[in-house]
Design a protein around this motif. Structure first.
Motif, PDB file in Angstrom:
ATOM      1  N   LEU A  83       2.206   5.197  14.831  1.00 26.62           N
ATOM      2  CA  LEU A  83       3.372   5.858  15.394  1.00 26.62           C
ATOM      3  C   LEU A  83       4.518   4.865  15.523  1.00 26.62           C
ATOM      4  CD1 LEU A  83       4.370   8.531  16.710  1.00 26.62           C
ATOM      5  CD2 LEU A  83       3.850   7.476  18.894  1.00 26.62           C
ATOM      6  N   MET A  84       5.669   5.271  15.034  1.00 29.08           N
ATOM      7  CA  MET A  84       6.846   4.433  15.180  1.00 29.08           C
ATOM      8  C   MET A  84       7.803   5.136  16.129  1.00 29.08           C
ATOM      9  SD  MET A  84       9.187   2.800  12.197  1.00 29.08           S
ATOM     10  CE  MET A  84       7.837   1.864  11.526  1.00 29.08           C
ATOM     11  N   VAL A  85       8.228   4.413  17.135  1.00 34.44           N
ATOM     12  CA  VAL A  85       9.039   5.036  18.176  1.00 34.44           C
ATOM     13  C   VAL A  85      10.480   4.577  18.068  1.00 34.44           C
ATOM     14  CG1 VAL A  85       9.337   5.322  20.644  1.00 34.44           C
ATOM     15  CG2 VAL A  85       7.061   5.035  19.693  1.00 34.44           C
ATOM     16  N   ASN A  86      11.389   5.489  18.267  1.00 35.89           N
ATOM     17  CA  ASN A  86      12.790   5.117  18.256  1.00 35.89           C
ATOM     18  C   ASN A  86      13.543   5.837  19.360  1.00 35.89           C
ATOM     19  OD1 ASN A  86      15.549   4.626  17.542  1.00 35.89           O
ATOM     20  ND2 ASN A  86      14.735   3.967  15.583  1.00 35.89           N
ATOM     21  N   GLN A 132       0.824  -1.201   0.000  1.00 35.63           N
ATOM     22  CA  GLN A 132       0.000   0.000   0.000  1.00 35.63           C
ATOM     23  C   GLN A 132       0.857   1.249   0.000  1.00 35.63           C
ATOM     24  OE1 GLN A 132      -2.480  -0.800   3.489  1.00 35.63           O
ATOM     25  NE2 GLN A 132      -4.274  -0.777   2.149  1.00 35.63           N
ATOM     26  N   SER A 133       1.803   1.259   0.914  1.00 41.95           N
ATOM     27  CA  SER A 133       2.653   2.436   1.043  1.00 41.95           C
ATOM     28  C   SER A 133       3.427   2.685  -0.244  1.00 41.95           C
ATOM     29  CB  SER A 133       3.643   2.247   2.181  1.00 41.95           C
ATOM     30  OG  SER A 133       2.975   1.834   3.336  1.00 41.95           O
ATOM     31  N   LEU A 134       3.937   1.614  -0.802  1.00 43.77           N
ATOM     32  CA  LEU A 134       4.753   1.765  -1.999  1.00 43.77           C
ATOM     33  C   LEU A 134       3.920   2.346  -3.127  1.00 43.77           C
ATOM     34  CD1 LEU A 134       7.371   1.375  -3.443  1.00 43.77           C
ATOM     35  CD2 LEU A 134       6.732  -0.984  -3.913  1.00 43.77           C
ATOM     36  N   ALA A 135       2.745   1.794  -3.306  1.00 42.84           N
ATOM     37  CA  ALA A 135       1.905   2.244  -4.410  1.00 42.84           C
ATOM     38  C   ALA A 135       1.346   3.641  -4.154  1.00 42.84           C
ATOM     39  CB  ALA A 135       0.771   1.251  -4.643  1.00 42.84           C
ATOM     40  N   ALA A 136       0.944   3.889  -2.929  1.00 39.66           N
ATOM     41  CA  ALA A 136       0.290   5.156  -2.642  1.00 39.66           C
ATOM     42  C   ALA A 136       1.281   6.257  -2.312  1.00 39.66           C
ATOM     43  CB  ALA A 136      -0.703   4.985  -1.495  1.00 39.66           C
ATOM     44  N   ARG A 137       2.521   5.884  -2.170  1.00 44.42           N
ATOM     45  CA  ARG A 137       3.563   6.869  -1.876  1.00 44.42           C
ATOM     46  C   ARG A 137       3.414   7.548  -0.517  1.00 44.42           C
ATOM     47  NH1 ARG A 137       4.280   7.610  -7.944  1.00 44.42           N
ATOM     48  NH2 ARG A 137       2.584   6.182  -7.660  1.00 44.42           N
ATOM     49  N   ARG A 138       2.744   6.867   0.370  1.00 49.58           N
ATOM     50  CA  ARG A 138       2.706   7.362   1.751  1.00 49.58           C
ATOM     51  C   ARG A 138       2.480   6.169   2.676  1.00 49.58           C
ATOM     52  NH1 ARG A 138      -2.266   7.702   3.843  1.00 49.58           N
ATOM     53  NH2 ARG A 138      -1.710   9.276   5.350  1.00 49.58           N
ATOM     54  N   THR A 139       3.023   6.280   3.871  1.00 47.90           N
ATOM     55  CA  THR A 139       2.997   5.121   4.758  1.00 47.90           C
ATOM     56  C   THR A 139       1.918   5.212   5.826  1.00 47.90           C
ATOM     57  OG1 THR A 139       4.532   6.122   6.329  1.00 47.90           O
ATOM     58  CG2 THR A 139       5.484   4.907   4.495  1.00 47.90           C
ATOM     59  N   GLY A 140       1.482   6.427   6.121  1.00 48.65           N
ATOM     60  CA  GLY A 140       0.523   6.569   7.218  1.00 48.65           C
ATOM     61  C   GLY A 140       1.182   6.363   8.561  1.00 48.65           C
ATOM     62  N   VAL A 141       2.498   6.444   8.568  1.00 49.45           N
ATOM     63  CA  VAL A 141       3.225   6.265   9.815  1.00 49.45           C
ATOM     64  C   VAL A 141       4.016   7.527  10.124  1.00 49.45           C
ATOM     65  CG1 VAL A 141       4.968   4.923  11.028  1.00 49.45           C
ATOM     66  CG2 VAL A 141       3.455   3.803   9.392  1.00 49.45           C
ATOM     67  N   ILE A 142       3.969   7.926  11.364  1.00 47.59           N
ATOM     68  CA  ILE A 142       4.782   9.052  11.789  1.00 47.59           C
ATOM     69  C   ILE A 142       5.817   8.546  12.777  1.00 47.59           C
ATOM     70  CG2 ILE A 142       4.738  11.196  13.129  1.00 47.59           C
ATOM     71  CD1 ILE A 142       2.186  11.899  11.759  1.00 47.59           C
ATOM     72  N   GLY A 143       7.030   9.004  12.619  1.00 51.18           N
ATOM     73  CA  GLY A 143       8.108   8.539  13.475  1.00 51.18           C
ATOM     74  C   GLY A 143       8.366   9.495  14.623  1.00 51.18           C
ATOM     75  N   LEU A 144       8.682   8.921  15.757  1.00 48.51           N
ATOM     76  CA  LEU A 144       9.050   9.750  16.904  1.00 48.51           C
ATOM     77  C   LEU A 144      10.453   9.367  17.326  1.00 48.51           C
ATOM     78  CD1 LEU A 144       8.475  11.729  19.192  1.00 48.51           C
ATOM     79  CD2 LEU A 144       7.450   9.856  20.466  1.00 48.51           C
ATOM     80  N   PHE A 145      11.321  10.344  17.281  1.00 45.88           N
ATOM     81  CA  PHE A 145      12.714  10.077  17.579  1.00 45.88           C
ATOM     82  C   PHE A 145      13.069  10.762  18.887  1.00 45.88           C
ATOM     83  CE2 PHE A 145      17.193   9.702  16.903  1.00 45.88           C
ATOM     84  CZ  PHE A 145      17.292   8.600  16.080  1.00 45.88           C
ATOM     85  N   MET A 146      13.377   9.970  19.899  1.00 47.30           N
ATOM     86  CA  MET A 146      13.815  10.591  21.135  1.00 47.30           C
ATOM     87  C   MET A 146      15.020   9.864  21.678  1.00 47.30           C
ATOM     88  SD  MET A 146      10.376   9.623  23.186  1.00 47.30           S
ATOM     89  CE  MET A 146      10.423   8.284  24.350  1.00 47.30           C
TER      90      MET A 146
END
Lengths: 380, 380
Positions: free
Chosen positions: A128-131, A56-70
């Motif tokens: 949300l992706m956390v790192n 989905q992400s590849l085709a639609a060019r968006r992942t719907g995921v936001i990353g949080l870097f702390m």
DNA sequence: GAAACAATTGTATGCGCTTACATCTGCTTT
DNA sequence: AAAGCAGATGTAAGCGCATACAATTGTTTC
């Protein structure tokens, strides 16, 4: 788990339609006739189909995921290899001072911002992706951040968690929202979410002067590389000047946001009999350390010395005495960060956003003396 | 941000090689000649290339992301719409009882498990995707979980965060690791990570009987649908039986892991003069509620009543008196969950794993009376 | 120095989905 | 009843990468 995960093709065949219809039934259901939609829904159900996020992400060019870097540099120490091993019994220990594993500087602050991010991404149907960004060297950190950048639509970065060079690199790939007060030289192409550090601290100082007639301060500062710390100091100076006190005359002690360092410094002050009327700290952790030192030295708060903090973490409330502080809307910081990111994604070419969230000055026993628990909260 | 994100093709052209070489230089650098690797690295640097996670995942059939699903039903209430609005000033308030936004049941428990997951995924070069699972109805929840399942290699699910039907659905798509004690009817095809609830509680009870000669208990239980709560009660009964006390004679009060409910129940006990020698609670929150009620009623702990908890959250340590509890390795629970997931992914057809982590019985003032702060921790 | 082989590199295909465009339906319009 | 048209569906072309397999280059052997 069955042999192979079903795909759109499987669903299409099962429902007797084309893959385009399947995709449409999922993406915009109103564009497909109710009858066929029904057909497709049944097929999906029967096969237990779940669309592949990657595709989905590849085709639609968006992942719907936001990353949080702390980042969390203090945490590195306790990070030994973890291996699974069954232990067969419960240990028993008498516990004079048990130190569980959750005592981390800024812990509450980060937790709350994180929670705000979770909340808001959820509300908007995003993930949300956390790192933690736990790498020691800059090379590794950049790599880590790069990996993340490849997987998300945008990256929320907590103050001081990545060096500028890494940030520069990230900005080339994805939109970045920074959670921090503005650096002195204004922004560098990313959005900013911050709290009114300056105004909050100024108001606090003015209150101390106007209400408690304090004219003898000391300032316990945080780390130099923290923009928030900087802005708090600026506010401190503003407050003094507005009441005709020269900031130059006020001693500054640097305790790097650390409980322990603040405590040591204070003990030292006590020995040297250099205690001012009010000790203004750049965050609550340090205020707690200061209180500890004073209390242990039998110095009364606030009768002998007024102590104030900044942040509004929970300990500031459970401490005895409770600490006067400037409370940040930590969770809303997270929510604001996500909201800002969403706006940015919808509007890539807009001017950089700069959101400022208000703070609340909480007057408590460490500056006011006994406060009636009965009286309701009052806005001044 | 430049016009378009560079791809392997761009890099290949820039470096004058084929896209396969680029991919290889990234995936297994040793399979490409140092000279060409150098060429490619330079091109990557020059273009600021970052591989697309979606494309990688799609082609490689794995995402390198692990999902963490935890629910938080209590949180829903404060979830009004959040809109960005600049407020221009800092408010000031006298603060008799300021309730900041981080008072959530189980908050610390979840936070710690989350942190453990972060840590371990980071250590293994994976990413973690977090989901609160905040939806009210089951339909929405399943959908939510499904979306997540499409984006991750495996899903770690916290106890009680999804209904069985949803779990069943998820299991068809991705490997699932459950963080919870085993349900009475054994597993249903997923892996399990748990703590020694039963043994911990048994040991605690035996200690109370052997050392403090308690023979008059009451049990404050959690919600019926919690497997952990259940196992703790089983351990409680085992402990009693092992010392020839009939569990049937011990009254049970259900307080659903809630501070407030536990407090109310205890106040009621006090009014009815039905206070036993020891109040054993299924978690710390409730123990704190019990203590509050007792203290407010001028009943001494532990002289009049012994109180114990379970979990080892921070409040159990800052409370006065500190509460005897069974401490869970919360962070390691998270790490174990991730480790288990990794094993599962490497070995899809292995038997279901069931990891049990040990707990520690912490004897503190709420059962032991004054404990010398000087004495070092002792294993018994 | 040519054959035989190993180490590298290139070519081509597919991962599962979205979407522009082409095609086909079933209606409405006259 | 034929033409016209909007709505519904199908077809096909990627999205950016990994990788099997083919082609090429470099290295070793006698």
């Amino acid at each position: 788990m069955s042999s192979k995960k079903p795909t759109v093709y499987d669903v299409a065949k099962e429902a007797g339609v084309s893959i385009a219809s399947v995709s449409r039934a999922l993406r915009k259901p109103e564009s497909v006739r109710p009858a066929t939609r029904e057909l497709i829904d049944r097929a999906i159900e029967r096969l237990g189909y779940v669309p592949s996020g990657s595709a989905q992400s590849l085709a639609a060019r968006r992942t719907g995921v936001i990353g949080l870097f702390m980042s969390n540099l203090d945490e590195l120490d306790d990070l030994q290899d973890f291996t699974l091993s069954s232990v067969d019994d419960a240990r028993v220990k008498i516990d004079p001072t048990h130190h569980t594993d959750y005592h981390r500087n800024d812990s509450l602050y980060y937790d709350q911002v994180l929670r705000g991010c979770e909340l808001e991404t959820w509300r908007r149907g995003l993930s949300l992706m956390v790192n933690l960004g736990l790498d020691r060297n800059e090379k590794g950190l950049t790599q880590l951040a790069g990996e993340m950048a490849g997987k998300v639509d945008g990256l929320i970065v907590m103050a001081r968690s990545v060096p500028d060079s890494t940030l520069e690199f990230l900005k080339r790939r994805v939109p970045v929202v920074m959670v921090a007060d503005a650096p002195s030289d204004n922004e560098a192409g990313y959005d900013l979410v911050r709290v009114s550090n300056r105004k909050g601290m100024r108001k606090l100082v003015q209150h101390l002067i106007d209400t408690h007639h304090v004219d003898d301060f000391a300032y316990i500062a945080g780390p130099d590389d923290s923009p928030d710390n900087h802005k708090r100091y600026v506010g401190f100076c503003e407050g003094l000047r507005s009441r005709d006190i020269n900031p130059e005359t006020v001693p500054i002690y640097r305790a790097g946001f650390s409980f322990t360092v603040a405590r040591t410094i204070t003990l030292d002050m006590v020995t040297r009999h250099k205690i001012p009327r009010a000790l203004v700290c750049a965050n609550d952790q340090m205020a707690l350390g200061v209180c500890k030192a004073l209390t242990d030295s039998n110095i009364r708060i606030p009768q002998d010395v007024i102590v104030t903090g900044f942040d509004g973490i929970k300990e500031s409330e459970t401490n005895a005495p409770r600490i006067t502080t400037v409370s940040q809307p930590m969770r809303n910081l997270g929510r604001a960060a996500v909201s800002t990111m969403v706006q940015r994604l919808e509007n890539p070419d807009a001017e950089p956003y700069a959101i400022e969230l208000p703070v609340t000055l909480l007057l408590r026993e460490s500056s006011e003396g006994e406060i009636s628990k009965k009286r309701p909260a009052t806005n001044i």
